[in-house]
Design a protein around this motif. Structure first.
Motif, PDB file in Angstrom:
ATOM      1  N   GLY A 160      -8.121   1.998  -3.737  1.00 57.63           N
ATOM      2  CA  GLY A 160      -7.527   2.775  -2.655  1.00 57.63           C
ATOM      3  C   GLY A 160      -7.325   4.242  -2.945  1.00 57.63           C
ATOM      4  N   ASN A 161      -7.294   4.620  -4.220  1.00 62.97           N
ATOM      5  CA  ASN A 161      -7.150   6.036  -4.556  1.00 62.97           C
ATOM      6  C   ASN A 161      -8.312   6.860  -4.031  1.00 62.97           C
ATOM      7  N   ALA A 162      -9.474   6.244  -3.902  1.00 64.94           N
ATOM      8  CA  ALA A 162     -10.645   6.955  -3.404  1.00 64.94           C
ATOM      9  C   ALA A 162     -10.495   7.361  -1.940  1.00 64.94           C
ATOM     10  N   ALA A 163      -9.620   6.696  -1.208  1.00 65.82           N
ATOM     11  CA  ALA A 163      -9.397   7.009   0.207  1.00 65.82           C
ATOM     12  C   ALA A 163      -8.257   8.007   0.397  1.00 65.82           C
ATOM     13  N   ALA A 164      -7.672   8.490  -0.689  1.00 60.91           N
ATOM     14  CA  ALA A 164      -6.501   9.369  -0.593  1.00 60.91           C
ATOM     15  C   ALA A 164      -6.752  10.608   0.259  1.00 60.91           C
ATOM     16  N   GLY A 165      -7.915  11.204   0.147  1.00 54.94           N
ATOM     17  CA  GLY A 165      -8.225  12.402   0.929  1.00 54.94           C
ATOM     18  C   GLY A 165      -8.269  12.131   2.420  1.00 54.94           C
ATOM     19  N   LEU A 166      -8.962  11.077   2.807  1.00 52.34           N
ATOM     20  CA  LEU A 166      -9.015  10.713   4.229  1.00 52.34           C
ATOM     21  C   LEU A 166      -7.627  10.342   4.749  1.00 52.34           C
ATOM     22  N   LEU A 167      -6.861   9.613   3.940  1.00 46.97           N
ATOM     23  CA  LEU A 167      -5.511   9.221   4.357  1.00 46.97           C
ATOM     24  C   LEU A 167      -4.596  10.436   4.469  1.00 46.97           C
ATOM     25  N   TRP A 168      -4.795  11.425   3.602  1.00 50.22           N
ATOM     26  CA  TRP A 168      -4.006  12.661   3.688  1.00 50.22           C
ATOM     27  C   TRP A 168      -4.258  13.331   5.038  1.00 50.22           C
ATOM     28  N   ASP A 182       0.644  11.750   0.564  1.00 46.17           N
ATOM     29  CA  ASP A 182      -0.016  10.752  -0.274  1.00 46.17           C
ATOM     30  C   ASP A 182       0.620   9.400   0.007  1.00 46.17           C
ATOM     31  N   VAL A 183      -0.146   8.491   0.592  1.00 45.45           N
ATOM     32  CA  VAL A 183       0.384   7.174   0.958  1.00 45.45           C
ATOM     33  C   VAL A 183      -0.142   6.065   0.048  1.00 45.45           C
ATOM     34  N   THR A 184      -0.818   6.437  -1.036  1.00 40.76           N
ATOM     35  CA  THR A 184      -1.412   5.419  -1.891  1.00 40.76           C
ATOM     36  C   THR A 184      -0.374   4.563  -2.616  1.00 40.76           C
ATOM     37  N   ALA A 185       0.860   5.018  -2.745  1.00 37.94           N
ATOM     38  CA  ALA A 185       1.910   4.221  -3.396  1.00 37.94           C
ATOM     39  C   ALA A 185       2.606   3.274  -2.420  1.00 37.94           C
ATOM     40  N   GLY A 205       1.243  -8.467  -0.448  1.00 39.06           N
ATOM     41  CA  GLY A 205       1.543  -7.049  -0.412  1.00 39.06           C
ATOM     42  C   GLY A 205       1.132  -6.389  -1.709  1.00 39.06           C
ATOM     43  N   ALA A 206       0.560  -5.201  -1.619  1.00 36.13           N
ATOM     44  CA  ALA A 206       0.140  -4.436  -2.787  1.00 36.13           C
ATOM     45  C   ALA A 206       0.063  -2.968  -2.405  1.00 36.13           C
ATOM     46  N   PRO A 207       0.191  -2.067  -3.391  1.00 35.33           N
ATOM     47  CA  PRO A 207       0.035  -0.646  -3.086  1.00 35.33           C
ATOM     48  C   PRO A 207      -1.342  -0.354  -2.493  1.00 35.33           C
ATOM     49  N   VAL A 208      -1.386   0.591  -1.586  1.00 38.32           N
ATOM     50  CA  VAL A 208      -2.660   1.008  -0.988  1.00 38.32           C
ATOM     51  C   VAL A 208      -3.646   1.398  -2.089  1.00 38.32           C
ATOM     52  N   ALA A 209      -3.155   1.975  -3.177  1.00 42.26           N
ATOM     53  CA  ALA A 209      -4.010   2.378  -4.296  1.00 42.26           C
ATOM     54  C   ALA A 209      -4.765   1.203  -4.905  1.00 42.26           C
ATOM     55  N   GLU A 210      -4.258  -0.013  -4.761  1.00 43.36           N
ATOM     56  CA  GLU A 210      -4.896  -1.190  -5.337  1.00 43.36           C
ATOM     57  C   GLU A 210      -5.819  -1.922  -4.363  1.00 43.36           C
ATOM     58  N   ALA A 211      -5.910  -1.446  -3.137  1.00 42.05           N
ATOM     59  CA  ALA A 211      -6.783  -2.086  -2.152  1.00 42.05           C
ATOM     60  C   ALA A 211      -8.244  -1.903  -2.543  1.00 42.05           C
ATOM     61  N   VAL A 212      -9.103  -2.721  -1.981  1.00 44.75           N
ATOM     62  CA  VAL A 212     -10.541  -2.589  -2.157  1.00 44.75           C
ATOM     63  C   VAL A 212     -11.052  -1.710  -1.023  1.00 44.75           C
ATOM     64  N   VAL A 213     -11.808  -0.669  -1.356  1.00 42.87           N
ATOM     65  CA  VAL A 213     -12.251   0.300  -0.351  1.00 42.87           C
ATOM     66  C   VAL A 213     -13.756   0.477  -0.404  1.00 42.87           C
ATOM     67  N   VAL A 246     -10.570  -0.114   4.303  1.00 42.74           N
ATOM     68  CA  VAL A 246      -9.576  -0.518   3.308  1.00 42.74           C
ATOM     69  C   VAL A 246      -9.299  -2.002   3.484  1.00 42.74           C
ATOM     70  N   ARG A 247      -9.580  -2.781   2.429  1.00 43.81           N
ATOM     71  CA  ARG A 247      -9.483  -4.243   2.492  1.00 43.81           C
ATOM     72  C   ARG A 247      -8.411  -4.779   1.548  1.00 43.81           C
ATOM     73  N   CYS A 248      -7.841  -5.908   1.920  1.00 44.38           N
ATOM     74  CA  CYS A 248      -6.878  -6.616   1.087  1.00 44.38           C
ATOM     75  C   CYS A 248      -7.582  -7.097  -0.181  1.00 44.38           C
ATOM     76  N   ARG A 249      -7.005  -6.800  -1.332  1.00 43.18           N
ATOM     77  CA  ARG A 249      -7.596  -7.238  -2.594  1.00 43.18           C
ATOM     78  C   ARG A 249      -7.560  -8.758  -2.735  1.00 43.18           C
TER      79      ARG A 249
END
Length: 90
Positions: A13-21, A27-30, A41-49, A58-61
């Motif tokens: 999910g960190n790779a989507a941080a720019g689009l989400l910004w 920063d909503v990755t946390a 439930g998991a942090p957006v940063a841990e999602a599969v993108v 952005v997919r549920c891991r």
């Protein structure tokens, strides 16, 4: 439209941080995304993108349901909610 050669590669999910910004102006990755499919439930940063220059899926891991999609187009950025049940602060 997502390019096929990139759609098959996945990142976190960190790779989507720019689009989400561009959507939230923060920063909503946390934030914790709770899947409406499996209720994990998991942090957006841990999602599969799956991501390219114009979109991030952005997919549920845990179950791979699409939580949400972020699309960049000429008029700006659009967020399309999938099976996202809720998003909460940790």
């Amino acid at each position: 439209m997502m390019r096929a050669e990139i759609a098959t590669s996945t990142v976190d999910g960190n790779a989507a941080a720019g689009l989400l910004w561009d959507v939230f102006e923060a920063d909503v990755t946390a934030l914790i995304a709770v899947c409406g499919g499996c209720h994990e439930g998991a942090p957006v940063a841990e999602a599969v993108v799956e991501i390219d220059d114009t979109a991030a899926i952005v997919r549920c891991r845990a179950c791979t349901h699409t939580l949400f999609t972020v699309l960049r187009h000429e008029g700006g950025v659009r967020l399309v909610i999938g099976t996202l049940h809720e998003i909460v602060r940790p």
